[in-house]
Scaffold this motif. Structure first.
Motif, short mmCIF file in Angstrom:
data_model
loop_
_atom_site.label_atom_id
_atom_site.label_comp_id
_atom_site.label_asym_id
_atom_site.label_seq_id
_atom_site.Cartn_x
_atom_site.Cartn_y
_atom_site.Cartn_z
N SER A 135 59.45 12.56 51.80
CA SER A 135 58.05 12.40 52.59
C SER A 135 59.07 11.80 54.63
CB SER A 135 57.65 10.79 52.41
OG SER A 135 57.00 11.27 51.23
N ALA A 136 59.99 11.39 54.33
CA ALA A 136 60.64 10.95 55.06
C ALA A 136 60.52 12.18 56.55
CB ALA A 136 61.60 10.56 55.32
N CYS A 137 61.20 13.25 55.66
CA CYS A 137 61.12 15.06 56.55
C CYS A 137 59.77 15.35 56.50
CB CYS A 137 62.26 15.03 55.63
SG CYS A 137 62.16 16.95 56.57
N LEU A 138 58.95 15.11 55.86
CA LEU A 138 57.57 15.74 56.53
C LEU A 138 56.45 15.24 57.35
CD1 LEU A 138 56.90 16.90 52.92
CD2 LEU A 138 57.39 18.40 54.84
N LEU A 139 56.69 14.07 56.86
CA LEU A 139 56.44 12.75 57.97
C LEU A 139 56.72 12.58 59.35
CD1 LEU A 139 55.85 9.68 55.68
CD2 LEU A 139 53.67 11.86 56.19
N THR A 140 57.78 12.91 59.99
CA THR A 140 58.18 13.24 61.26
C THR A 140 58.20 13.98 61.68
OG1 THR A 140 60.40 11.75 60.22
CG2 THR A 140 60.68 13.19 61.87
N PHE A 141 57.80 15.58 60.75
CA PHE A 141 58.10 16.45 61.31
C PHE A 141 56.15 16.58 61.40
CE2 PHE A 141 56.06 20.90 60.91
CZ PHE A 141 56.26 21.69 61.30
N GLN A 142 55.64 15.64 60.96
CA GLN A 142 53.47 16.47 61.38
C GLN A 142 54.05 15.24 62.64
OE1 GLN A 142 51.74 13.63 58.72
NE2 GLN A 142 49.71 14.75 58.68
N LEU A 143 54.39 13.66 62.69
CA LEU A 143 54.37 13.29 64.38
C LEU A 143 54.64 14.42 65.43
CD1 LEU A 143 56.42 9.89 63.72
CD2 LEU A 143 53.98 10.22 63.01
N THR A 144 55.08 15.18 65.35
CA THR A 144 55.45 15.79 66.52
C THR A 144 54.74 17.31 66.86
OG1 THR A 144 57.14 17.50 65.19
CG2 THR A 144 58.61 15.48 65.74
N THR A 145 53.95 17.56 65.65
CA THR A 145 52.76 18.19 65.98
C THR A 145 51.46 17.46 66.28
OG1 THR A 145 52.28 17.89 63.38
CG2 THR A 145 53.72 20.05 64.70
N ILE A 146 51.15 15.84 66.71
CA ILE A 146 49.61 15.45 66.55
C ILE A 146 49.66 14.73 67.81
CG2 ILE A 146 49.31 15.65 64.42
CD1 ILE A 146 49.72 12.95 64.13
N ASP A 147 48.31 14.83 68.45
CA ASP A 147 48.46 13.72 69.67
C ASP A 147 48.65 12.58 69.47
OD1 ASP A 147 47.89 12.41 71.71
OD2 ASP A 147 45.39 13.40 71.96
N ILE A 148 49.40 12.07 70.28
CA ILE A 148 50.02 10.41 70.35
C ILE A 148 49.50 9.42 70.53
CG2 ILE A 148 51.01 10.42 72.81
CD1 ILE A 148 53.43 9.21 71.61
N ILE A 149 48.11 9.75 70.87
CA ILE A 149 46.76 8.55 70.61
C ILE A 149 46.57 8.86 70.21
CG2 ILE A 149 47.54 8.54 73.21
CD1 ILE A 149 44.59 9.64 73.68
N SER A 150 45.68 9.81 68.79
CA SER A 150 45.19 10.05 67.83
C SER A 150 45.30 9.36 66.33
CB SER A 150 45.43 11.16 67.24
OG SER A 150 46.49 11.83 66.38
N THR A 151 44.28 8.33 66.05
CA THR A 151 44.37 7.97 64.56
C THR A 151 45.16 8.59 63.80
OG1 THR A 151 41.88 7.56 65.02
CG2 THR A 151 42.77 6.44 62.94
N LYS A 152 45.56 9.92 63.93
CA LYS A 152 46.08 10.69 62.41
C LYS A 152 47.93 10.44 63.13
CE LYS A 152 47.05 14.85 60.53
NZ LYS A 152 46.70 16.53 60.38
N PHE A 153 48.33 10.08 63.84
CA PHE A 153 49.52 9.50 64.24
C PHE A 153 50.09 8.19 64.04
CE2 PHE A 153 52.43 8.29 67.75
CZ PHE A 153 53.64 9.26 67.82
N PHE A 154 48.81 7.45 64.31
CA PHE A 154 49.13 5.75 64.19
C PHE A 154 49.30 5.55 62.75
CE2 PHE A 154 48.07 5.80 68.21
CZ PHE A 154 49.22 4.16 68.51
N THR A 155 48.53 6.49 61.55
CA THR A 155 48.36 6.44 60.21
C THR A 155 49.67 6.54 59.85
OG1 THR A 155 46.22 6.83 60.18
CG2 THR A 155 47.32 7.15 58.13
N SER A 156 50.38 8.06 60.08
CA SER A 156 51.54 8.63 59.86
C SER A 156 52.46 8.01 60.08
CB SER A 156 51.96 9.46 60.19
OG SER A 156 50.40 11.15 60.06
#
Length: 223
Positions: A111-132
């Motif tokens: 989970s830590a690996c996939l979430l870290t990877f996901q953080l690099t693919t989404i906008d830093i100011i988006s709601t999805k980023f803070f959720t991740s």
């Protein structure tokens, strides 16, 4: 959805599952994690009690049992029984939760690996980023609590041997000294909880999980 949500039966079943399934599963997880940590902290508290009894041993000898070698043996026997009971309780708890620890470690690393990877693919100011970010924090916090309590009990079990050595053991009888040596030898192998009988629960293991997660993340293909 994999079905037609126009059907009222499927719709309400899905609604009930989403409304109550998540909270119930979350509460069960919190209860299980809390129970495990409370039992480990209970073991730590019993070690603190044993260490305190060793520290006040000579004060007790001067006040209540002066020049009574037989009473020394009784107290030493109680110490040994107390120490052995802690090891037996640890073995029972580890047998029960061993597989849970292992599954938790594997899922946390993934989970830590996939979430870290996901953080690099989404906008830093988006709601999805803070959720991740919050999901990653919760995942790491959960495994950190296991490792922190496991590391605490390892330190306390080692402290038993240090407490025995810090005693004024020179004035004790030879038989009592032999018993104290046995306690020190037993304390040299600290009480350790393991995941899958392989991975010890300690802070060094937690840092290893972080390094492993980052290494796996670096191996993932990036756009």
């Amino acid at each position: 959805m994999p079905f037609n949500n126009a059907n009222r039966i499927f719709f309400w079943l899905t609604f009930l599952h989403d409304s109550f399934g998540g909270p119930i599963a979350g509460q069960a997880t919190v209860a299980c994690d809390s129970f495990i940590m409370i039992m480990i902290l209970q073991l730590t508290a019993q070690m603190e009690i044993l260490i305190h009894r060793m520290q006040i041993f000579f004060e007790l000898c001067k006040i209540k049992i002066p020049n009574n070698p037989h009473m020394e043996q009784i107290i030493l026997k109680n110490w040994v029984q107390h120490h052995n009971s802690l090891h037996l309780l640890k073995n029972e708890l580890n047998d029960i939760f061993n597989s849970i620890f292992y599954i938790q470690f594997m899922l946390t690393t993934l989970s830590a690996c996939l979430l870290t990877f996901q953080l690099t693919t989404i906008d830093i100011i988006s709601t999805k980023f803070f959720t991740s970010i919050m999901q990653l924090f919760c995942v790491l916090l959960q495994i950190c609590m296991y490792c922190a309590t496991g590391n605490l009990i390892m330190e306390k079990s080692r402290a038993i041997g240090h407490a025995v050595f810090a005693m004024n053991w020179v004035s004790l009888t030879k038989r009592t000294k032999t018993g104290l040596i046995q306690i020190i030898m037993r304390a040299n192998t600290p009480i350790t909880f393991t995941a899958g009988s392989i991975i010890p629960l300690s802070l060094s293991t937690f840092t290893s999980i972080l390094r492993l997660s980052y290494s796996i993340y670096n191996c993932l293909p990036k756009q």
